[in-house]
Motif scaffolding. Structure first.
Motif, mmCIF file in Angstrom:
data_model
loop_
_atom_site.group_PDB
_atom_site.id
_atom_site.type_symbol
_atom_site.label_atom_id
_atom_site.label_comp_id
_atom_site.label_asym_id
_atom_site.label_seq_id
_atom_site.Cartn_x
_atom_site.Cartn_y
_atom_site.Cartn_z
ATOM 1 N N ARG A 66 25.083 35.207 35.641
ATOM 2 C CA ARG A 66 24.305 36.383 36.021
ATOM 3 C C ARG A 66 25.130 37.330 36.875
ATOM 4 O O ARG A 66 26.132 36.941 37.474
ATOM 5 N N GLN A 67 24.663 38.587 36.924
ATOM 6 C CA GLN A 67 25.445 39.648 37.557
ATOM 7 C C GLN A 67 25.618 39.404 39.051
ATOM 8 O O GLN A 67 26.693 39.615 39.573
ATOM 9 N N LYS A 68 24.575 38.970 39.714
ATOM 10 C CA LYS A 68 24.622 38.866 41.180
ATOM 11 C C LYS A 68 24.227 37.474 41.639
ATOM 12 O O LYS A 68 23.586 36.710 40.917
ATOM 13 N N GLY A 69 24.643 37.166 42.837
ATOM 14 C CA GLY A 69 24.155 35.963 43.486
ATOM 15 C C GLY A 69 25.014 34.730 43.340
ATOM 16 O O GLY A 69 24.747 33.720 43.993
ATOM 17 N N THR A 70 26.040 34.759 42.518
ATOM 18 C CA THR A 70 26.865 33.559 42.338
ATOM 19 C C THR A 70 28.068 33.535 43.267
ATOM 20 O O THR A 70 28.688 32.495 43.462
ATOM 21 N N GLY A 71 28.425 34.692 43.823
ATOM 22 C CA GLY A 71 29.625 34.782 44.650
ATOM 23 C C GLY A 71 30.888 35.022 43.855
ATOM 24 O O GLY A 71 31.956 35.255 44.421
ATOM 25 N N ARG A 72 30.766 34.955 42.565
ATOM 26 C CA ARG A 72 31.940 35.204 41.718
ATOM 27 C C ARG A 72 31.968 36.660 41.256
ATOM 28 O O ARG A 72 30.950 37.364 41.346
ATOM 29 N N ALA A 73 33.142 37.077 40.769
ATOM 30 C CA ALA A 73 33.260 38.443 40.248
ATOM 31 C C ALA A 73 32.363 38.579 39.027
ATOM 32 O O ALA A 73 32.181 37.637 38.248
ATOM 33 N N ARG A 74 31.809 39.780 38.848
ATOM 34 C CA ARG A 74 30.938 40.014 37.702
ATOM 35 C C ARG A 74 31.742 39.915 36.402
ATOM 36 O O ARG A 74 32.901 40.300 36.359
ATOM 37 N N ALA A 75 31.114 39.366 35.389
ATOM 38 C CA ALA A 75 31.775 39.203 34.091
ATOM 39 C C ALA A 75 30.754 39.403 32.987
ATOM 40 O O ALA A 75 29.616 38.944 33.093
ATOM 41 N N ARG A 79 35.478 37.185 26.215
ATOM 42 C CA ARG A 79 36.490 37.813 25.372
ATOM 43 C C ARG A 79 37.272 38.901 26.123
ATOM 44 O O ARG A 79 38.139 39.543 25.551
ATOM 45 N N SER A 80 36.971 39.097 27.383
ATOM 46 C CA SER A 80 37.655 40.121 28.183
ATOM 47 C C SER A 80 39.155 39.850 28.229
ATOM 48 O O SER A 80 39.583 38.690 28.325
ATOM 49 N N PRO A 81 39.983 40.882 28.164
ATOM 50 C CA PRO A 81 41.439 40.692 28.263
ATOM 51 C C PRO A 81 41.879 40.063 29.581
ATOM 52 O O PRO A 81 43.001 39.579 29.697
ATOM 53 N N LEU A 82 40.991 40.050 30.583
ATOM 54 C CA LEU A 82 41.326 39.445 31.875
ATOM 55 C C LEU A 82 41.213 37.921 31.822
ATOM 56 O O LEU A 82 41.716 37.233 32.700
ATOM 57 N N TRP A 83 40.569 37.413 30.805
ATOM 58 C CA TRP A 83 40.334 35.976 30.689
ATOM 59 C C TRP A 83 41.390 35.316 29.807
ATOM 60 O O TRP A 83 41.862 35.893 28.833
ATOM 61 N N ARG A 84 41.696 34.048 30.135
ATOM 62 C CA ARG A 84 42.569 33.249 29.279
ATOM 63 C C ARG A 84 41.859 33.015 27.947
ATOM 64 O O ARG A 84 40.723 32.593 27.905
ATOM 65 N N GLY A 85 42.539 33.327 26.850
ATOM 66 C CA GLY A 85 41.929 33.203 25.538
ATOM 67 C C GLY A 85 41.156 34.432 25.113
ATOM 68 O O GLY A 85 40.575 34.458 24.025
ATOM 69 N N GLY A 86 41.187 35.470 25.951
ATOM 70 C CA GLY A 86 40.496 36.713 25.605
ATOM 71 C C GLY A 86 41.352 37.605 24.722
ATOM 72 O O GLY A 86 42.417 37.209 24.248
ATOM 73 N N GLY A 87 40.873 38.817 24.519
ATOM 74 C CA GLY A 87 41.612 39.770 23.687
ATOM 75 C C GLY A 87 42.867 40.275 24.364
ATOM 76 O O GLY A 87 43.102 40.036 25.548
#
Length: 210
Positions: A66-75, A79-87
């Motif tokens: 989810r967008q908010k509340g996890t403490g992690r960056a929003r994703a 498939r995002s190019p920022l991710w391992r295995g992404g585009g």
């Protein structure tokens, strides 16, 4: 016109041969030969390499968390190019590297490259009959008698394919065998020495002299 000494199988001078080809003017010669060389090397590229963009990578149909509340960056997608295995962003895609050059220019560049190597020519008599069976050692011995250094890169030009010459030459690491009507700028500039038979020289005059 270029005049060359013709040598026999034993390396002795047995005659003269001449070649007359139209070449580029001195101020334009290096430019047109360079253009032809770049064209040949560029056109040899396959252009088949391909990477996947984020739209082509499998998966990622839902939001990872989810967008908010996890403490992690929003994703939004795995498939995002920022991710391992992404585009891949701006990655290579299949393309055609072909560079065009007028036929007259190509021929002029080839003739100019050939004549520019006149100091490195070795013209010999027909020697196919000297090799009744494949013998690399005998061919190497003849090349040495023709005055070609052992470490030199050699372009051997024949008027017609000769099976025994081909079989004798194929194990020589720094030797390329080519027909007189299939010359190219890269091989002419690659070689340290250009060995051609007298009949191949006549074929070159016939094919490229017009």
């Amino acid at each position: 016109m270029v005049n060359c000494v013709v040598r026999n199988w034993e390396g002795q001078e047995v005659g003269q041969a001449s070649l007359e080809l139209k070449v580029a003017k001195e101020e334009n010669a290096s430019h047109i030969v360079h253009r032809a060389l770049v064209r040949q090397m560029t056109n040899a590229r396959q252009g088949t390499v391909s990477t996947k963009t984020r739209s082509e990578v499998s998966g990622g149909g839902r939001k990872p968390w989810r967008q908010k509340g996890t403490g992690r960056a929003r994703a939004g997608s795995i498939r995002s190019p920022l991710w391992r295995g992404g585009g891949v962003i701006f990655g290579p895609k299949p393309r055609d590297f072909e560079v065009k050059m007028n036929r007259k220019e190509k021929r002029l560049a080839l003739r100019t490259a050939l004549i520019s190597r006149v100091e490195d020519w070795v013209v010999v008599e027909e020697f196919a009959e000297k090799l009744p069976r494949p013998k690399t050692k005998e061919l190497m011995g003849a090349i040495g008698r023709w005055g070609v250094p052992d470490a030199a890169k050699i372009l051997l030009i024949l008027s017609e394919p000769a099976e025994m010459v081909y079989l004798s030459a194929r194990n020589i690491a720094k030797l390329k065998l080519i027909r007189a009507d299939q010359l190219n700028v890269y091989d002419l500039l690659w070689a340290d020495k250009i060995v051609t038979t007298s009949s191949a020289l006549a074929k070159i005059q016939e094919v490229y002299g017009g």
